[in-house]
Write an enzyme that holds these catalytic residues in place. Structure first.
Site: not given
Length: 570
Positions: A94, A121, A123, A127, A130, A163-164, A223, A229, A283
Site C-alpha cells: 500500500y 500514495s 499516508p 495521497s 477525499r 485506494n478507497e 465496496d 459504485r 481485497e
C-alpha cells in the site's frame, strides 16, 4: 560500431534483469505477454499497518505512517517461504518509500514468480484527499518518483493511483482527480521505464513514448451501494484509454462465514457483467462471521465469476485494524507464527486451477463508452484538471510577496488549517480562494489549483500582506511567514509577474486564466470561498471551510483593519 555495441549492451543489461513475463491487458482480461495464457491475480495484501490516527473527518480510519515491507530484506527472506506455501502469484503493497533500496525483496519475489501491485500514495499528505481533492505537483512528483524507483523490476504488475478515495456518493467528486492521476502516470511511465537508457543517451523520449508501458495503472475501490459504485467504476474506465485506468480493483467483503455465490456475490457479478476493463478483488476476506473459511476462493476463481473477475487478493498477511491478519511475527522479528486462518487459505488456494478462457485470440478489444452523466448520487465532472506544471508553480511563487516559511519541519499537519483559516478571512474581505480551488463536480479548477499546498498557502499569505499594504507585521503569522525580498516592488507588478507565468509557461493541457488587478474590500463580484461545494449544501474542502476556532501558529494574528485591496489572482 561503438553506438551499436553500446545499444546491444544496454539491451542485454535490460533483458538480463527480467525473468518474469509482463502481464498485459487484452480486452477486459489479463494475459501473459510470452505464453499468451490468461492471468489471474491469486494473492495477498502484504504490509504491516501503520499507526491509526483516528482523526479523519470522514470517520474513515487511516494510518498516520507506514512501514515499507519491500525495503525490509530480512523480513522478505523470512516471509517468502510462507508466501510460497500459500501459493500466491501476487502481493499488494500500500505504500513504499522510493528513496530506499528494494533490490533484495523484489529479486526474491521475482525468482519465486510473485508479482507486486504497488499503491503510489502515502499516508497523510501523499495521497488524493477525499475531503478536499486536488491533483497537484507534489503528488505527481511523488507518484513518478515511485515509478522511477520500481521501473527496473520485472515483477510490477500494476500501480494504483488511489485506494478507497471515494467512500460515499458525495465523495464521487474525486473522480476527475483519479482520472487525471491515471492519465499523467500513464504519460510519465514511459519515461520511467527507460530511465537507464535515457541516462545512457541511447533512446530519445519520443522513442520511449512510442513503446507500450507494460505495467498497468489501476484504482482500488471501496465496496458500496451500486447507485454510486457502478457509475463511479464506469467513469474511471470511460471515454478513452489515455484518461482511463487499465485495471479496476474492488475491496469486497460480502462473503462472510459459510456463505455461497447466490447470497454473497451474485449482485456484484451482475453489476459488473459488461464492465470493459480487467477487474479483480483488490481485497477480500470478511471477518464478521469467524472463522474465515475462505470458501469464496472457489467461487472467485470458478466458472461463475471468471467471465468478469480476474482473481483477487486476500486481506491480510500481517495483522490489521479490524481483526484481520493471518500471521504474527515474533518480538525479535525473526519467526513467523501462522494461524488457522493462514492454513485454511492455503488449502483453498491449493485447489485453484486457472482456466484459459477466453483465450487471448478471443478476448476482443477494450471498448470505451461515453462517461456516465452526473446525478444526485454521482457528482464527477468529465472535465479533468490539468497536468500539474512545476515550472508554472515555481514561477508564480517568485511573484508572491509573503512566503510560507514554517517554524517546524513537520509542517504538513498545519498547512490545511492555515489554508482553511486564511481563505475564510479572505472571504470576509470580499475576496476568494477560487484561484487555488478545485471543484470536481463542476469541473472548474483555479489557475493555481495544481500547485503544491505550500505554494497555495503562500498565495493566501501574500493576499493578506497586500491587504495590509505590505506592512511588515502583516507577514509574520506567528513566525510561519517571511517577506520575500525578491518580490516585485508593487502589487501591480506582482500581478503582472504572475500573469506572465500563466501565459508563458507551456503545459499540454494548461489554459491560463485572466489576472485582474487588486480590488478594494467589498468590490469583488464573488465572495465565495468554497472550493468543492457538494449538492445539498455540504462543503467538504479544507481550503474553503471557515476556521471557527483559529489555527495552530496563528493565535497572534488578527485582522483589525484593511488598508488596501486584497490581491486576487483569478
Amino acid at each position: 560500431m561503438l553506438l551499436g555495441a553500446a545499444l546491444g549492451a544496454a539491451l542485454l543489461l535490460a533483458g538480463s534483469c527480467h525473468a518474469l513475463q509482463s502481464v498485459n491487458r487484452v480486452g477486459r482480461y489479463l494475459y501473459g505477454a510470452d505464453d499468451g495464457k490468461r492471468f489471474y491475480v491469486k494473492g495477498i495484501s502484504y504490509q504491516e499497518q501503520g499507526l491509526i490516527t483516528g482523526n479523519d473527518p470522514t470517520s474513515f480510519p487511516e494510518p498516520g505512517d507506514f512501514i515499507d515491507p519491500l525495503a525490509d530484506s530480512a523480513g522478505c527472506q523470512r516471509d517468502l517461504p510462507y508466501l510460497q506455501q500459500l501459493g500466491v502469484n501476487t502481493i499488494r503493497v500500500y505504500s513504499v518509500n522510493s528513496s530506499l533500496n528494494h533490490d533484495t525483496c523484489m529479486s526474491l519475489l521475482s525468482k519465486a514468480g510473485i508479482y507486486t501491485i504497488i499503491d503510489l500514495s502515502l499516508p497523510v499528505n501523499g495521497s488524493l484527499d477525499r475531503v478536499s481533492p486536488s491533483w497537484t505537483t507534489n503528488l505527481l512528483n511523488l507518484y513518478v518518483e515511485t515509478i522511477e524507483a520500481f521501473s527496473k523490476y520485472d515483477n510490477v504488475l500494476a500501480y494504483n493511483v488511489g485506494n478507497e478515495v471515494a467512500i460515499s456518493n458525495l465523495t464521487t467528486v474525486v473522480g476527475p482527480f483519479i482520472k487525471a492521476a491515471a492519465r499523467d502516470v500513464k504519460g510519465t511511465a514511459y519515461v520511467a521505464l527507460g530511465l537507464l537508457l535515457i541516462k545512457l543517451g541511447i533512446f530519445t523520449l519520443a522513442y520511449l513514448k512510442s513503446k507500450k508501458f507494460p505495467q498497468l495503472v489501476g484504482y482500488a475501490s471501496v465496496d458500496a451501494p451500486d447507485i454510486w459504485r457502478l457509475p463511479f467504476a464506469q467513469f474511471l474506465s470511460c471515454d478513452n484509454e489515455a484518461t482511463s485506468i487499465d485495471i479496476y480493483g474492488l475491496n469486497n467483503y460480502e462473503w462472510c462465514g459459510d456463505s455461497n455465490f447466490q447470497a454473497a456475490y451474485v449482485g456484484t457479478e451482475n453489476a459488473f457483467k459488461t464492465y470493459n476493463i480487467p477487474a479483480y478483488f483488490s481485497e477480500f476476506g470478511c471477518v464478521k462471521s469467524p472463522p474465515r473459511l475462505w470458501t469464496e476462493v472457489q467461487a472467485l476463481f470458478g466458472p461463475q465469476m471468471i467471465d468478469v473477475w480476474s482473481g483477487g487478493l486476500a486481506f491480510s498477511y500481517f495483522p490489521a485494524f479490524g481483526g484481520f491478519g493471518m500471521v504474527n511475527i515474533s518480538s525479535d522479528a525473526k519467526t513467523v507464527i501462522v494461524s488457522d486462518d493462514f492454513n485454511r487459505l492455503k488449502s483453498q488456494y491449493a485447489l485453484v486451477n486457472f482456466t484459459d478462457n477466453p483465450t487471448k485470440s478471443n478476448a476482443g478489444t477494450t471498448n470505451y463508452s461515453q462517461c456516465p452523466a452526473e446525478t444526485p448520487n454521482f457528482l464527477a465532472s468529465t472535465k479533468l484538471p490539468d497536468t500539474p506544471n512545476t515550472n508554472l508553480c515555481d514561477c508564480v511563487l517568485k511573484s508572491f510577496s509573503c512566503l510560507f516559511t514554517p517554524q517546524t519541519p513537520n509542517y504538513t499537519y498545519i498547512v490545511g488549517d492555515l489554508l482553511n483559516y486564511g481563505c475564510s478571512q479572505l472571504g470576509s474581505l470580499g475576496g476568494s480562494c477560487d484561484t487555488i480551488a478545485s471543484n470536481g463536480e463542476t469541473g472548474v479548477y483555479g489557475s493555481l489549483a495544481e500547485c503544491d499546498p505550500t505554494i497555495k498557502l503562500s498565495y493566501v499569505l501574500s493576499s493578506y500582506y497586500e491587504a495590509y499594504n505590505r506592512t511588515p507585521q502583516s507577514c509574520n503569522f506567528s513566525g510561519n511567514a517571511t517577506i520575500n525580498p525578491s518580490a516585485p516592488p508593487t502589487r501591480t507588478d506582482a500581478v503582472k509577474a504572475a500573469q506572465s507565468c500563466l501565459t508563458a509557461t507551456p503545459a499540454s493541457t494548461f489554459t491560463p486564466s485572466s489576472v485582474p488587478l487588486p480590488q478594494p474590500p467589498g468590490a469583488s463580484t464573488s465572495s465565495s470561498i468554497s472550493t468543492s461545494t457538494r449538492k445539498g449544501g455540504a462543503t467538504n474542502n479544507r481550503v474553503g471551510l471557515a476556521g471557527s476556532e483559529g489555527i495552530i501558529g496563528l493565535g497572534a494574528f488578527t485582522l483589525t483593519s484593511i488598508i488596501a485591496g486584497v490581491w486576487i489572482l483569478l
